[in-house]
Scaffold this active site. Structure first.
Site, mmCIF file in Angstrom:
data_model
loop_
_atom_site.group_PDB
_atom_site.id
_atom_site.type_symbol
_atom_site.label_atom_id
_atom_site.label_comp_id
_atom_site.label_asym_id
_atom_site.label_seq_id
_atom_site.Cartn_x
_atom_site.Cartn_y
_atom_site.Cartn_z
ATOM 1 N N ARG A 170 0.811 -1.214 0.000
ATOM 2 C CA ARG A 170 0.000 0.000 0.000
ATOM 3 C C ARG A 170 0.849 1.271 0.000
ATOM 4 N NH1 ARG A 170 -2.365 -3.601 -1.217
ATOM 5 N NH2 ARG A 170 -4.362 -4.416 -0.500
ATOM 6 N N SER A 253 -11.544 -0.145 2.446
ATOM 7 C CA SER A 253 -10.856 -0.547 3.676
ATOM 8 C C SER A 253 -10.185 0.675 4.293
ATOM 9 C CB SER A 253 -9.810 -1.622 3.365
ATOM 10 O OG SER A 253 -10.419 -2.780 2.839
ATOM 11 N N GLU A 355 -5.713 4.011 5.704
ATOM 12 C CA GLU A 355 -5.342 3.889 4.296
ATOM 13 C C GLU A 355 -5.678 5.145 3.490
ATOM 14 O OE1 GLU A 355 -6.141 0.690 0.691
ATOM 15 O OE2 GLU A 355 -6.101 0.016 2.767
#
Length: 365
Positions: A170, A253, A355
């Site tokens: 990520r 998410s 995130e």
């Protein structure tokens, strides 16, 4: 390029959150996007690092209720080109503003496989390399060969190879540069992927997807079939955009799956996954990934959990998504996120990392 106008930024985010901005420009061509970048180079105009905001699909943004006091560029550039490298390999380049899921569907229609497990993800093509977007066992970093960017410091277009992009879980060099500068140094213009000419998917790597397909991990099946099952799985979790489903009024998410150095410190029953290099696929020794959703649930936060007036809540379908129940503010989401982070830290000593990109707000503010 549209003339700059005033807008409410909630129009451009999947969270449907974000306050006003008075200087919003929509760039519909590459030249318009480069023109905006040239007008807002770093170190040239004397602007503050927070003076410019770029919005693609808005699926990874949490914008303050106060909005954004600066120039906003909404990237809507389009176009896809292909080059046959060999009889089995095709190089595909997509402009940054292309809708990601439409692009994935297009590659499958062309008879190309590789991106099928990334179906149903909201957002734009240009955002995917920044976050090294991944799902169901595939990350874009495995398939990207290069990214064309406008460097706002150098004031020029550059091509960055997969090695230069330094993909991680990520993250990427693009994201790290953005964090360091407080604003994007590199604005993505286009992304190039190398895909296989095949009706067969990549090997299925994700247990839940393998179970849905009724195959063993490592098997290959129809790429189209993988896409259908991935979208069905995502929809069951509220992860496919639907204006009538408040579970999808989110940034997907909200927390990344934690990577720990000491797997023995995890609860015995906590999930454990290897951490692999996105380019080589090799396992990274001494690193273990666990499930943020598992930690949230076992810290006592169930699906639908909310605080206060309940305007923001965990999804009714998936504890990893924080959602706008229709009348939430960004402050509501921040308060809920802080409660979750504190609860998980108290229970397991692990700090969850968000995130989405926060604009004008922060968990520790």
């Amino acid at each position: 390029m549209t003339e700059a106008v005033s807008e409410v930024l909630s129009r451009f985010t999947t969270f449907r959150l974000g306050g006003p901005a008075t200087d919003v420009t929509v760039a519909e061509t590459r030249d318009e996007l480069i023109g905006f970048c040239c007008a807002h180079q770093l170190g040239l105009t004397g602007e503050e690092p927070t003076g410019v905001l770029f919005i693609g699909g808005g699926s990874n943004l949490l914008i303050s209720d106060d909005g954004f006091d600066g120039a906003v560029c909404v990237v809507r550039t389009t176009g896809v080109t292909t080059i046959e490298i060999t009889t089995t390999d095709t190089r595909v380049t997509a402009e940054a503003g292309e809708d990601w899921d439409d692009f994935v569907a297009h590659t499958l229609e062309l008879g190309l496989s590789g991106l099928e497990a990334l179906s149903g993800i909201p957002g734009s093509v240009g955002a995917t390399p920044i976050q090294n977007v991944g799902a169901y066992g595939t990350e874009v970093g495995e398939l990207i060969t290069s990214v064309e960017v406008f460097d706002r410091v150098a004031g020029q277009v550059r091509h960055l190879s997969a090695v230069e992009l330094e993909f991680g879980y990520r993250t990427s060099a693009l994201k790290r540069a953005q964090i360091a500068a407080g604003t994007p140094q590199f604005v993505v213009l286009s992304v190039t992927f190398d895909l296989k000419r095949s009706e067969q998917s990549l090997p299925v790597r994700y247990a839940q997807l393998a179970s849905a397909l009724d195959v063993e991990i490592g098997n290959r099946v129809s790429a189209t079939l993988v896409r259908e099952h991935v979208i069905a799985l995502r929809r069951s979790k509220g992860m496919v955009l639907d204006p009538d489903d408040h579970d999808s009024w989110s940034a997907g998410s909200f927390f990344t799956n934690p990577i720990v150095d000491d797997a023995d410190a995890l609860p015995a029953e906590a999930p454990r996954y290897p951490v692999n290099d996105p380019l080589s696929g090799a396992k990274i020794a001494g690193k273990t990934k666990t499930s943020a959703a598992w930690l949230i649930e076992h810290a006592g936060f169930s699906k639908g959990f909310s605080i206060g007036a309940g305007r923001a809540a965990l999804s009714d379908k998936h504890t990893l998504a924080l959602t706008n129940r229709g009348h939430a503010s960004t402050s509501d989401v921040i308060d809920l996120a802080r409660t979750i982070v504190t609860g998980v830290e108290d229970a397991f000593g692990i700090t969850l990392e968000p995130e989405p990109t926060f604009i004008g707000c922060a968990l520790d503010g």
